[in-house]
Motif scaffolding. Structure first.
Motif, mmCIF file in Angstrom:
data_model
loop_
_atom_site.group_PDB
_atom_site.id
_atom_site.type_symbol
_atom_site.label_atom_id
_atom_site.label_comp_id
_atom_site.label_asym_id
_atom_site.label_seq_id
_atom_site.Cartn_x
_atom_site.Cartn_y
_atom_site.Cartn_z
ATOM 1 N N LEU A 261 1.069 -1.144 0.042
ATOM 2 C CA LEU A 261 -0.111 -0.107 0.087
ATOM 3 C C LEU A 261 0.899 1.377 0.190
ATOM 4 N N ASN A 262 2.114 1.389 0.363
ATOM 5 C CA ASN A 262 3.076 2.323 0.015
ATOM 6 C C ASN A 262 2.826 3.662 0.746
ATOM 7 N N CYS A 263 1.854 2.938 2.264
ATOM 8 C CA CYS A 263 1.427 4.474 2.700
ATOM 9 C C CYS A 263 3.536 5.560 3.066
ATOM 10 N N SER A 264 2.979 6.730 3.169
ATOM 11 C CA SER A 264 4.529 7.562 2.952
ATOM 12 C C SER A 264 5.117 7.508 4.172
ATOM 13 N N PHE A 265 4.800 7.093 5.119
ATOM 14 C CA PHE A 265 5.078 7.291 6.543
ATOM 15 C C PHE A 265 5.791 6.574 7.340
ATOM 16 N N CYS A 266 5.381 5.099 6.283
ATOM 17 C CA CYS A 266 5.933 3.682 7.000
ATOM 18 C C CYS A 266 6.523 2.899 6.449
ATOM 19 N N ALA A 267 7.613 2.305 7.474
ATOM 20 C CA ALA A 267 8.374 1.823 6.750
ATOM 21 C C ALA A 267 8.767 0.435 5.805
ATOM 22 N N THR A 268 7.190 0.074 6.379
ATOM 23 C CA THR A 268 6.871 -1.430 5.972
ATOM 24 C C THR A 268 6.662 -1.197 4.409
ATOM 25 N N ALA A 269 6.710 0.096 3.779
ATOM 26 C CA ALA A 269 6.385 0.057 2.920
ATOM 27 C C ALA A 269 7.635 0.170 1.956
ATOM 28 N N SER A 270 8.465 0.389 2.941
ATOM 29 C CA SER A 270 9.835 0.229 2.146
ATOM 30 C C SER A 270 10.499 -1.098 1.993
ATOM 31 N N LEU A 271 10.005 -1.921 2.076
ATOM 32 C CA LEU A 271 9.896 -3.527 1.871
ATOM 33 C C LEU A 271 9.563 -3.773 0.904
ATOM 34 N N LYS A 272 9.888 -5.109 0.277
ATOM 35 C CA LYS A 272 9.311 -5.526 -0.870
ATOM 36 C C LYS A 272 7.743 -6.153 -0.747
ATOM 37 N N SER A 273 6.986 -6.222 -1.439
ATOM 38 C CA SER A 273 5.426 -7.109 -0.937
ATOM 39 C C SER A 273 5.381 -8.703 -1.479
ATOM 40 N N ARG A 274 5.342 -9.236 -0.163
ATOM 41 C CA ARG A 274 5.852 -10.583 -0.709
ATOM 42 C C ARG A 274 4.755 -11.409 -1.204
ATOM 43 N N ARG A 275 3.991 -11.364 0.551
ATOM 44 C CA ARG A 275 2.948 -12.816 0.304
ATOM 45 C C ARG A 275 2.116 -12.362 1.911
ATOM 46 N N ASN A 276 0.740 -12.656 1.591
ATOM 47 C CA ASN A 276 0.179 -13.667 2.458
ATOM 48 C C ASN A 276 0.387 -14.281 3.548
ATOM 49 N N LEU A 277 0.607 -13.553 4.989
ATOM 50 C CA LEU A 277 0.692 -14.864 6.180
ATOM 51 C C LEU A 277 -0.940 -16.003 5.790
ATOM 52 N N SER A 278 -0.420 -16.791 6.214
ATOM 53 C CA SER A 278 -1.633 -17.949 6.244
ATOM 54 C C SER A 278 -2.158 -17.424 7.494
ATOM 55 N N ALA A 279 -3.346 -18.407 7.488
ATOM 56 C CA ALA A 279 -4.330 -18.062 9.513
ATOM 57 C C ALA A 279 -3.080 -18.500 10.216
ATOM 58 N N GLY A 280 -2.732 -20.177 9.980
ATOM 59 C CA GLY A 280 -1.244 -20.730 10.710
ATOM 60 C C GLY A 280 -0.434 -20.191 11.156
ATOM 61 N N GLU A 281 0.314 -19.105 10.200
ATOM 62 C CA GLU A 281 0.894 -17.795 10.728
ATOM 63 C C GLU A 281 0.924 -16.950 11.392
ATOM 64 N N ILE A 282 -0.219 -16.350 11.444
ATOM 65 C CA ILE A 282 -0.702 -15.457 12.463
ATOM 66 C C ILE A 282 -1.169 -15.743 13.061
ATOM 67 N N PHE A 283 -1.929 -17.367 13.237
ATOM 68 C CA PHE A 283 -1.826 -17.721 14.635
ATOM 69 C C PHE A 283 -0.823 -18.466 15.324
ATOM 70 N N VAL B 172 -3.587 -6.600 18.875
ATOM 71 C CA VAL B 172 -3.789 -5.576 17.667
ATOM 72 C C VAL B 172 -2.801 -6.437 16.687
ATOM 73 N N PHE B 173 -3.869 -5.716 15.010
ATOM 74 C CA PHE B 173 -3.648 -6.336 13.660
ATOM 75 C C PHE B 173 -2.793 -4.429 13.876
ATOM 76 N N MET B 174 -1.433 -4.263 13.837
ATOM 77 C CA MET B 174 -1.251 -3.310 13.584
ATOM 78 C C MET B 174 0.492 -3.494 13.340
ATOM 79 N N GLY B 175 0.788 -4.419 12.855
ATOM 80 C CA GLY B 175 2.739 -5.344 12.447
ATOM 81 C C GLY B 175 2.184 -4.294 10.569
ATOM 82 N N MET B 176 3.236 -5.715 9.854
ATOM 83 C CA MET B 176 3.217 -4.997 8.473
ATOM 84 C C MET B 176 2.535 -5.979 8.062
ATOM 85 N N GLY B 177 1.797 -5.251 7.164
ATOM 86 C CA GLY B 177 0.490 -5.760 6.104
ATOM 87 C C GLY B 177 -0.580 -4.799 6.724
ATOM 88 N N GLU B 178 -1.586 -5.051 5.460
ATOM 89 C CA GLU B 178 -2.890 -4.726 5.543
ATOM 90 C C GLU B 178 -3.954 -5.424 5.774
#
Ligand code: SF4
Length: 351
Positions: A120-142, A164-170
């Protein structure tokens, strides 16, 4: 039936109880073994078939032959001066995501990631500077919840109090995995966490919010808003161009109407960008569409960003203005800044 395609075994955490039960029956076992397997996966969080100690050895062997089961591992851990801890988790394919644990006044909050990188490339966010690789699975989130839970017990002798889901990713770009993980987190057959202790934070994807509303979810919703001015927001968060504020407002009204849950707004105060009284007035006008609370967050300087932290005086004037309109306002001080664990700073610098 139990393989996805030739040579590839299916991830057992992508399989529901009905399918697992028919698998165990096909192995000549009693159907209750299916429930036992689900408990090992989603109540105890094991990521190794050999730890399913109440299953017969031959069933554990059949599971290994037909399914895969692997989870996240802690690769790095950093501790901030303020006791915030940041973890780098290694996924089975070697990619890294980060999770944060924030202790405060006898409570411990876990900040979870939903994607490896973020598009999503929000200009204030460091995660945006990383390459967007993939979604995490439900198991990986768990897995993040289980690992942060164990780490919380070890470090503070207490359970996690909030998630809180406020880490990396949308999270709403990974809707099924995130809501799937939440359902295992909240289910009595899973971790039994109250949905009131879970907050999904989104940059404002209106289709996803509408879907949450229609599904009448019980967890909290936070909007990463940062300005209530369409032009400014589009410059800060490109996702606003396809999800403009009037449409966002409509989806939030529906969310409140369907769930009765007060919306939270996250607002990073940035110097000379969104910290004036005019900005506060626009924010108040937008937020009055439903009952809400506003979390004003100190901006953390991120490498390469053009934004800076506002002054304490401007922050106070902003708060005073909103409170004069009887709005609920919290100030969130930054935590874990020295280890790049604060809001908008997650960029896998630890490893
Ligand atoms: S703020 Fe959230 S949505 Fe925006 S780029 Fe960062 S991780 Fe993605």
């Amino acid at each position: 039936m139990f393989c996805t395609f030739a040579g590839m075994l299916k991830d057992i955490r992508q399989v529901d109880v009905t399918e697992i039960t028919s698998f165990v029956k096909a192995q000549g076992e009693k159907p209750f073994r299916g429930r036992q397997i689900m408990e090992w996966l989603w109540k105890n969080g094991v990521t190794d078939f050999d730890r399913m100690s109440n299953l017969p050895a031959r069933l554990r062997e059949s599971l290994k032959e037909h399914f895969t089961l692997s989870g996240l591992l802690i690769k790095t851990e950093q501790i901030s001066k303020d006791k915030t801890r940041k973890f780098g988790f290694r996924c089975p394919d070697g990619l890294i995501v980060e999770g944060v644990q924030i202790p405060s006044q006898g409570r411990v909050t876990a900040c979870l990631s939903s994607q490896v990188g973020c598009p999503l490339n929000c200009s204030f966010c460091a995660t945006a500077s990383l390459k967007s690789r993939r979604n995490l699975s439900a198991g990986e989130i768990f897995d993040q919840v289980i690992l942060l839970q164990d780490a919380s017990q070890e470090a503070y002798g207490t359970h996690l109090s909030n998630h809180v889901f406020m880490g990396m990713g949308e999270p709403l770009l990974n809707y099924d995995s995130v809501t799937g993980a939440i359902s295992h987190m909240t289910s009595e057959k899973g971790l039994g966490i109250s949905p009131r202790r879970i907050t999904l934070s989104t940059a404002g994807l209106t289709k996803g919010i509408t879907r949450l509303a229609r599904e009448k979810v019980k967890f909290n919703l936070a909007i990463s808003l940062h300005t209530a001015n369409d032009l400014k927001r589009s410059s800060l968060m490109p996702v606003n161009k396809s999800n403009p504020l009037p449409e966002l407002a409509e989806s939030l009204k529906l969310f409140y109407q369907e769930t009765g849950t007060r919306i939270s707004y996250e607002y990073l105060l940035m110097k000379d960008f969104n910290d004036s009284l005019r900005d506060a007035r626009e924010l108040a006008a937008f937020c009055k569409i439903t009952p809400c609370k506003i979390n004003l967050i100190e901006y953390n300087e991120v490498e390469g960003s053009i934004h800076h932290k506002t002054t304490p005086e401007k922050m106070q004037a902003f708060v005073d203005f909103l409170e004069s309109l009887n709005m609920i306002v919290n100030i969130r001080r930054s935590r874990g800044q020295d280890i790049d664990a604060a809001c908008g700073q997650l960029a896998c610098k630890s490893g």
